[in-house]
Design an enzyme around this catalytic site. Structure first.
Site: not given
Length: 170
Positions: A26, A30, A93, A97, A116, A120, A166
């Site tokens: 996975h 957040r 996942e 918070n 950066r 994605h 994407e």
């Protein structure tokens, strides 16, 4: 015809037997508002929420989403489902918070603004044009529409937190 390994500096072709059976499981993102994110990933992209765990001591919740293969059965028993999730590839996942959804100034770095880093995730779709019509009908925000730029066979959506997704033909 068999696959010919692709050579690039640092790429290993003779995998150690100790890594046999490892599975990429996975990626975690957040999210500020789980209701908005879950709507996007389940209703717009067709993912299925297969696990939710709340951690009161840490004041956060975890949401695990998958795209089951056709005919695949998700175990009803929670213990068996956790084992099943651990064997999947491409699980998303979402970590929330608690309290971030109530702060209008709060936002996460999407990885594509400076500096950066993260870029994605990618979803393949069976009918690219139909998927674009679906996204348009649901007022999805784009980073890049198919007709923009030189690559007309991809699109980039933005989820509620500004993460890029994407879209490619599968």
């Amino acid at each position: 015809m068999t696959f010919t390994p692709i050579h690039a500096d640092g790429a290993c072709h003779a995998h150690d037997p100790a890594t046999q059976g490892f599975t990429y499981n996975h990626t975690m993102l957040r999210v500020k508002d789980p209701a908005k994110s879950l709507d996007f990933y389940t209703r717009i992209l067709g993912m299925t929420l297969v696990r939710k765990s709340d951690y009161a001591g840490g004041k956060f919740s975890l949401y695990f989403l998958v795209m089951p293969r056709d005919g695949e059965t998700i175990p009803a028993d929670e213990t068996e489902r956790r084992r099943w999730i651990a064997r999947q590839s491409g699980v998303l996942e979402l970590t929330h918070n608690w309290g971030t959804e109530a702060d209008p100034a709060f936002h996460y770095h999407n990885g594509n603004n400076e500096p950066r880093g993260y870029g994605h995730i990618c979803i393949s779709v069976p009918d690219f044009d139909a998927a674009i019509r679906w996204f348009d009908a649901n007022h999805v925000h784009y980073q890049k529409r198919p007709e923009e730029g030189t690559m007309h066979d991809i699109a980039f959506l933005k989820d509620p937190d500004g993460y890029w997704v994407e879209i490619i033909k599968g």
